[in-house]
Design an enzyme around this catalytic site. Structure first.
Site, PDB file in Angstrom:
ATOM      1  N   GLY A 330      29.782 -21.943  52.371  1.00  0.00           N
ATOM      2  CA  GLY A 330      30.147 -22.336  53.722  1.00  0.00           C
ATOM      3  C   GLY A 330      30.926 -21.242  54.425  1.00  0.00           C
ATOM      4  O   GLY A 330      31.302 -20.244  53.816  1.00  0.00           O
ATOM      5  N   ASP A 442      29.446 -15.730  40.533  1.00  0.00           N
ATOM      6  CA  ASP A 442      29.093 -14.938  41.711  1.00  0.00           C
ATOM      7  C   ASP A 442      30.142 -13.865  41.990  1.00  0.00           C
ATOM      8  O   ASP A 442      30.621 -13.713  43.109  1.00  0.00           O
ATOM      9  CB  ASP A 442      28.909 -15.863  42.928  1.00  0.00           C
TER      10      ASP A 442
END
Ligand code: NAG
Ligand code: NAG
Ligand code: NAG
Ligand code: NAG
Length: 635
Positions: A330, A442
Site C-alpha cells: 500500500g 522482500d
C-alpha cells in the site's frame, strides 16, 4: 526506613552498592480470596527470606506458607558478588517497591543487584517465561565492532558454563581487542530450576541481550535467569569465576566463540519456534488457571490505536503531496499529528476478510518488535474504511536514493559498512532473536530506511503474514522483487530465512557497487550478481567497487571480504548460505577468521528473465522460470 538506606548507598561507588537500579517490575491482576490472610502470609515469608540472607549468608532463598487457605510462595536472589549488607539492602528496597502491587497475589521486582518475586502458587521450577526482555543502558561505546565481538564472546561463554556451575552463578571479564576497554559480565539462574531449564533460559536471555551492543551496558531478565554485561566494573577482580573448566576443550578463544555462536545461531529459528509453542501452551494453561503468571500478563503490549479521522487529517486526506512512496502493501504518507509529531502512515491495500481478522494479532506481534535496525510500528487504525499502520518517520528516506538515486555518492565507506552491519543485525533479530521467527521476504534497498545518523532501519517486515497463503508467493508479484529474490523461492516457492540471506547479499553488492541489481549498464551487459561472480572468479572483485568511493577510505582486503560474504549469501543450495547471525560474526571478525570460499550462485540468464507477471498462473510461471535459470559450467 528502607528508602533511607537506599539513598545512602546510592551515592557510593559502583563496586560497592546494593545496585538498586530498577530493571523490571510486574503485578498480577488476580485477587486472593482473603487478602488479609494473604498479606499476613506474605509478611511471614518475607521475614523468613530476610533472615536467610542476613544471618545465613545466602544469596538465594525461598520461603512459603503453603498449607494455609491463601498460600504464598516467595523467592529472593542476590547476585553472588554482593556483600551480605548490600544483599539485604537490595532485598529491603525490593520489598518496599513490591508493596505497590497492593491487591495482587503475585509480583516481581528485578534490580541489577537482586530479584524478588512472590506468587500464590509454586513457581520455583520456572525457567524462561513470556515477558523475558533485554534492558539496555543508553551510553554507547566508541569501538563498536570490537566491543560487539568481545561481548558476544563473554556472553557465549557464560551461557555455556553457568548451567554446569554449582550455584548457577558466574562472573567473568574480557579485554576488548586493541583497546583499553574491558567487558564485565555475569549470569545467574534460580538455584531451584534444572540444569536444562537454566540452559534454555540463558539461551533466550542471550538472544534478548543482542539488542544492546554497542550500548556500553545491557541486561536480559527472565523468570529463571539473569544476564548482564557492562564496560564498567561492577564486581571486584577477586570475585570472577574461573569458567574455563566448564567450556569443554578448556578453551574460550574468540575463534571458538564465533563457531559456537554460529552453530547456536543456525538452530535459532527452530529453537524459537519451540519457544513459541511452549509459550502458546503456557498461555493456554494460564487461561485455564488464571493465577500466578504475571510475567506473561505484564509484557506483551498491544499497539496504540489511532483514530481514523486523526490520521486522515494528519496526512491532509491522504493527499498526493504527502505521499512518500508506493509499496507492495500500500501507499505511504507523511503525516503531522496535532501534537506536532511527524509520522509515516501506511494505507494497506489488503482488504481480504482474513487479513482484517488477522490484522489485530499480527499488528500486535509487529508492534512488539523493538530493535535499533527495524522500523518501529507506533500503532494502527482498524475501525475506518482502510486499515492503517503508523510508523516512525525517517527523514532521510530509503537507501536506494543514496546508492543510485538523486543522492548517489553521498555515503562514504564507513557509513556504507555500518549500514551493511545494521541490516545484518536487524535480520538476525527477526530470524533468531524475536520470539516469533519472522522472514521478511522482500529485502531490497528501497525497503531500507535511513535515520538522521544514516543508521539503517528495515521497513515492511511482518506484513506478508497478512496475505492469504496463495497470494504470498511470487506468482502474484506481491512478495519478492525481481533481482533480489532467491531462486528457490522465486521458482518453487520454497521459503526459509535463507531467502532473506540471499536478498541481503544482493543489497550488499548494491551498496558496494552503487549499482542497481537488475539493470545492465553501458560497461556491463550482465546483472550485478553475475558480474560480481565473474570478477571474483578472476580475482579482480575490487573492480566492482563504486567509483564515487574514495579509495583511501577503505582497505582492499576488507572490501574483498565484504564482497565475498555477499557472494556466500547468494550461494545455492540454500544450506551453504550463512545464517544472518553468522553473517554478523563474519562481518566483525578479522581476516584471519577465514571467510569460506563462495561457490557459484545460480545465475539468471539475462535473455530469459524470470517472469514476474501477475497474469500467469502459479504453475505456468513456475515452469517458465525453471527454464530460464542456467547453471554456468565450471567452478
Ligand atoms: C479472612 O480470614 C480470617 C481468618 O481466617 C477471617 O477472620 C476473616 O473474616 C476473613 N475475611 C474475609 C473477607 O473473608
Ligand atoms: C505486612 O507488613 C506491612 C509492612 O510492614 C504492614 O503494613 C502490613 O500491615 C502487614 N500486613 C499484615 C496482614 O500483617
Ligand atoms: C512504589 O511505592 C514507593 C513507596 O511508596 C514509591 O516511592 C514508588 O515511586 C512507587 N513506585 C511505583 C513504580 O509506583
Ligand atoms: C577481594 O578484594 C577486596 C579488595 O579489593 C578485599 O577487601 C576482599 O577481602 C577480597 N576478597 C577475597 C575473598 O579475597
Amino acid at each position: 526506613m528502607a528508602v533511607m538506606v537506599v539513598v545512602a548507598f546510592m551515592s557510593e561507588s559502583a563496586m560497592s552498592d546494593p545496585e538498586i537500579n530498577l530493571l523490571n517490575k510486574g503485578c498480577s491482576q488476580y485477587n486472593a480470596t482473603n487478602l488479609s490472610n494473604f498479606f499476613s502470609n506474605l509478611n511471614a515469608t518475607f521475614s523468613d527470606l530476610r533472615s536467610q540472607i542476613s544471618s545465613q549468608n545466602k544469596k538465594f532463598a525461598t520461603a512459603q506458607k503453603a498449607s494455609t487457605s491463601d498460600p504464598v510462595y516467595a523467592m529472593v536472589q542476590c547476585r553472588d558478588y554482593l556483600s551480605v549488607a548490600h544483599c539485604v539492602s537490595c532485598f529491603d528496597a525490593a520489598v518496599s517497591q513490591i508493596r505497590n502491587c497492593s491487591a495482587a497475589n503475585g509480583a516481581r521486582v528485578i534490580y541489577d543487584g537482586c530479584f524478588l518475586r512472590y506468587e500464590s502458587n509454586g513457581f520455583y521450577d520456572q525457567g524462561t517465561l513470556p515477558g523475558n526482555v533485554g534492558v539496555c543502558g543508553n551510553r554507547t561505546v566508541s569501538q563498536a565492532t570490537a566491543f560487539y565481538t568481545a561481548v558476544q564472546g563473554v556472553l557465549t561463554n557464560l551461557k555455556i558454563a553457568t548451567p554446569k556451575i554449582n550455584g548457577f552463578f558466574a562472573a567473568t571479564k574480557s579485554v576488548v581487542v586493541s583497546s583499553s576497554t574491558t567487558v564485565y559480565a555475569v549470569s545467574q539462574c534460580a538455584e531451584t530450576i534444572s540444569e536444562s531449564s537454566c540452559q534454555d533460559c540463558l539461551t533466550v536471555a542471550y538472544a534478548n541481550i543482542q539488542i544492546c551492543p554497542p550500548n556500553a551496558d545491557g541486561r536480559a531478565v527472565d523468570a529463571g535467569c539473569f544476564l548482564r554485561y557492562s564496560d564498567t566494573a561492577f564486581f571486584a577482580d577477586n570475585q570472577t569465576t574461573n569458567i574455563n573448566p566448564f567450556l569443554g576443550g578448556g578453551g574460550g578463544s574468540s575463534k571458538k566463540n564465533a563457531i559456537i555462536g554460529g552453530v547456536v545461531g543456525s538452530g535459532g529459528c527452530l529453537l524459537l519456534i519451540v519457544a513459541m509453542i511452549l509459550w502458546h501452551r503456557l498461555s493456554r494453561r494460564s487461561k485455564l488457571a488464571p493465577r500466578g503468571n504475571i510475567l506473561g500478563a505484564s509484557k506483551l503490549q498491544g499497539p496504540a490505536i489511532y483514530r481514523y479521522k486523526d490520521l486522515k487529517s494528519a496526512t491532509k486526506n491522504f493527499s498526493e503531496e504527502n505521499k512518500l512512496g508506493e509499496g507492495g502493501f500500500g501507499d505511504v504518507y507523511k503525516g503531522t499529528l496535532e501534537n506536532g509529531n511527524i509520522i509515516a502512515v501506511k494505507k494497506l491495500a489488503i482488504s481480504s476478510s482474513r487479513a482484517k481478522a488477522d490484522f489485530e494479532s499480527e499488528v500486535k506481534i509487529i508492534s512488539n518488535v523493538h530493535h535499533r535496525n527495524l522500523i518501529r510500528l507506533l500503532g494502527c487504525s482498524n475501525r475506518g474504511p482502510d486499515l492503517l499502520l503508523v510508523y516512525e518517520y525517517m527523514a532521510n528516506g530509503s537507501l536506494d536514493r543514496f546508492l543510485y538515486g538523486e543522492r548517489k555518492g553521498a555515503l562514504n565507506w564507513k557509513q556504507r559498512f555500518d549500514i551493511i552491519f545494521g541490516i545484518a543485525r536487524g535480520l538476525a533479530y527477526l530470524h533468531e532473536q524475536f520470539h516469533v521467527c519472522i522472514i521478511h521476504r522482500d529485502i531490497k534497498s528501497s525497503n531500507i530506511l535511513l535515520d538522521d545518523d544514516f543508521q539503517p532501519k528495515i521497513a515492511d517486515f511482518g506484513l506478508v503474514r497478512l496475505l492469504p497463503e496463495d497470494q504470498s508467493h511470487l506468482s502474484t508479484g506481491f512478495a519478492g522483487t525481481l533481482g533480489y529474490t532467491a531462486p528457490e523461492y522465486a521458482v518453487h516457492g520454497q521459503l526459509s530465512e535463507k531467502v532473506d540471506t540471499y536478498s541481503f547479499g544482493i543489497v550488499v553488492l548494491e551498496i558496494v557497487s552503487g549499482r542497481r541489481c537488475n539493470e545492465m549498464t553501458t560497461e556491463s551487459t550482465e546483472f550485478l550478481l553475475e558480474q560480481a561472480w565473474k570478477l571474483y572468479k578472476d580475482g579482480i572483485h575490487l573492480k566492482l567497487v563504486d567509483e564515487t568511493l574514495d579509495t583511501n577510505e577503505y582497505r582492499g582486503e576488507e572490501m574483498k571480504k565484504v564482497i565475498e560474504i555477499a557472494l556466500m549469501c547468494t550461494q545455492s543450495p540454500v544450506s551453504t548460505r550463512p545464517t544472518m547471525s553468522e553473517v554478523v560474526v563474519l562481518l566483525v571478525s578479522d581476516r584471519s577468521m577465514e571467510v569460506k570460499k563462495p561457490t557459484q550462485p545460480t545465475l539468471i540468464d539475462k535473455d530469459k528473465k524470470v517472469h514476474n507477471d501477475t497474469n500467469t498462473t502459479t504453475s505456468s510461471s513456475t515452469s517458465n522460470a525453471t527454464a530460464s535459470f542456467t547453471e554456468f559450467a565450471g567452478r
